[in-house]
Design an enzyme around this catalytic site. Sequence first.
Site, PDB file in Angstrom:
ATOM      1  N   GLY A  73     -19.059  13.309  41.620  1.00 33.09           N
ATOM      2  CA  GLY A  73     -18.724  13.806  42.525  1.00 33.09           C
ATOM      3  C   GLY A  73     -19.783  14.702  43.201  1.00 33.09           C
ATOM      4  N   GLY A 204     -15.431   8.923  39.071  1.00 36.77           N
ATOM      5  CA  GLY A 204     -14.270   8.550  38.378  1.00 36.77           C
ATOM      6  C   GLY A 204     -13.397   9.536  37.327  1.00 36.77           C
ATOM      7  N   THR A 241     -32.123   3.555  36.680  1.00 35.32           N
ATOM      8  CA  THR A 241     -30.913   2.455  36.409  1.00 35.32           C
ATOM      9  C   THR A 241     -30.366   2.552  36.327  1.00 35.32           C
ATOM     10  OG1 THR A 241     -33.165   2.104  34.780  1.00 35.32           O
ATOM     11  CG2 THR A 241     -31.075   0.789  33.540  1.00 35.32           C
ATOM     12  N   CYS A 329     -15.095  32.402  38.418  1.00 31.47           N
ATOM     13  CA  CYS A 329     -16.157  33.148  37.588  1.00 31.47           C
ATOM     14  C   CYS A 329     -17.649  32.626  36.959  1.00 31.47           C
ATOM     15  CB  CYS A 329     -15.404  32.736  35.993  1.00 31.47           C
ATOM     16  SG  CYS A 329     -16.158  34.557  35.014  1.00 31.47           S
TER      17      CYS A 329
HETATM   18  C1  LIG Z   1     -14.099  17.408  41.017  1.00 32.02           C
HETATM   19  C2  LIG Z   1     -14.909  17.717  42.358  1.00 32.02           C
HETATM   20  C3  LIG Z   1     -16.158  17.185  42.770  1.00 32.02           C
HETATM   21  C4  LIG Z   1     -16.627  17.518  41.805  1.00 32.02           C
HETATM   22  O1  LIG Z   1     -17.122  16.025  40.854  1.00 32.02           O
HETATM   23  P1  LIG Z   1     -17.676  16.172  39.201  1.00 32.02           P
HETATM   24  O2  LIG Z   1     -17.922  14.644  39.300  1.00 32.02           O
HETATM   25  O3  LIG Z   1     -17.194  17.033  38.468  1.00 32.02           O
HETATM   26  O4  LIG Z   1     -19.133  16.485  39.769  1.00 32.02           O
HETATM   27  C5  LIG Z   1     -16.283  17.303  44.225  1.00 32.02           C
HETATM   28  N1  LIG Z   1     -15.351  17.804  45.062  1.00 32.02           N
HETATM   29  C6  LIG Z   1     -13.644  17.915  43.994  1.00 32.02           C
HETATM   30  C7  LIG Z   1     -13.419  18.189  45.768  1.00 32.02           C
HETATM   31  C8  LIG Z   1     -13.300  18.194  43.221  1.00 32.02           C
HETATM   32  O5  LIG Z   1     -12.366  18.356  42.653  1.00 32.02           O
END
Ligand SMILES: *Cc1c(COP(=O)(O)O)cnc(C)c1O
Length: 387
Positions: A73, A204, A241, A329
């Site tokens: 994400g 995912g 990859t 934190c």
């Molecule tokens: C968890 C989260 C992310 C980050 O996703 P990752 O796969 O942990 O990098 C981004 N945006 C929101 C709203 C999330 O809850």
Amino acid sequence: MAERIIYLDHAATTPLDQRVLAAMLPYLSEQPGNPSSIHQLGRAALHAIDDAREAVALVLGCARKELIFTGGGSESDNLAIKGVALAQQQRGRGNHIITSAIEHHAVLHAIEYLEQFGFTSTQLPVDAAGRVRPDDLRAAIRPETVLVSVMYANNEVGTIQPLGELGAICRERGIPFHSDAVQAAGLLPLDVESLNVDLLTLTGHKFYGPKGSGLLYVRHGTPLLPQINGGGQERRRRAGTENVPGIVGLATALTLAEEQRSATVARLRHLRNRLIDGVLATIPRSWLNGDREERLANNANLGFACIESESLLLLLDQQGICASGGSACSSGAIEPSHVLTAMGLHAEAANGSLRFSLGRTTQAEEIEHVLAIIPALINRLRAVVTC
Ligand SMILES: *Cc1c(COP(=O)(O)O)cnc(C)c1O
């Protein structure tokens, strides 16, 4: 550690679904091919990615070529924001970005980073429930605005944004609209046409898939510069990859999440409402953060006067209950959540807030157990403070 774990932190991450693991396993060992290799093992891996892309396209209602598999994400958010902003700058379109005050740090910090390179930004305020007002977006748009990014549903309080309306405003003015939809998968519809989005982030591990496997939808024609350069993978938009098991896992998990969506939402909403109502009825000076209706079915963010959520989290953890705090934190100091602060909460109220996020494995008796033990924990913490 307590004998029994009650996991109420699904907004942080979810356990891998066994069916997802089964779909991934062959690509972790027996099928080691690199999708760029032309031999049969390479072709098998390429085929697996094609199938995964098709499955994701079906859920999002988009074309396969509009999908980019990423490393999660945060990477998808960074690619969307930096990729669009820099492509727009290259075309001389302007340097102004609009977002909201309650975004995930992957969005806020990516925009902050761009400010070193001549970009400026506006953070839209939210109302007391955490909603962005479409009129505020209208008023914030300037001739040099090149990107708008507003999340679909907030990770702390679960508040759902009126994406269709916000997206329509952007479309009218020809401004690309990105949404971080990480928390929405499996709980809200992801059809990119009705959402009016040009870019959409998913990851995912928030819907029972693997960690380190993400996705960015990019509407055909949206300007985007790659942020990882190298090989020509993902139509030259993301080199490296491909994470074949991760991609297969993400697609399998998304398909399952979509199939189960309405049943999951109905079940979780019921359990979540029981948790909220139970806490509000039994604990004096407690409150719900966010909107009662326009919120994710699995989210209960509750505040308690005269409580430090960190202390309550520790006591809950000793009882085997995993939840999350309303504070982040950073650099060793506990700072009140930027989300709760933007919603108008004072630092003390923000620091007294706790997020419970339910999931597929959550059972009614787990909620009853939490409701049974929480009043005594609150009393214990309140007994040692004067406020
Ligand atoms: C968890 C989260 C992310 C980050 O996703 P990752 O796969 O942990 O990098 C981004 N945006 C929101 C709203 C999330 O809850």
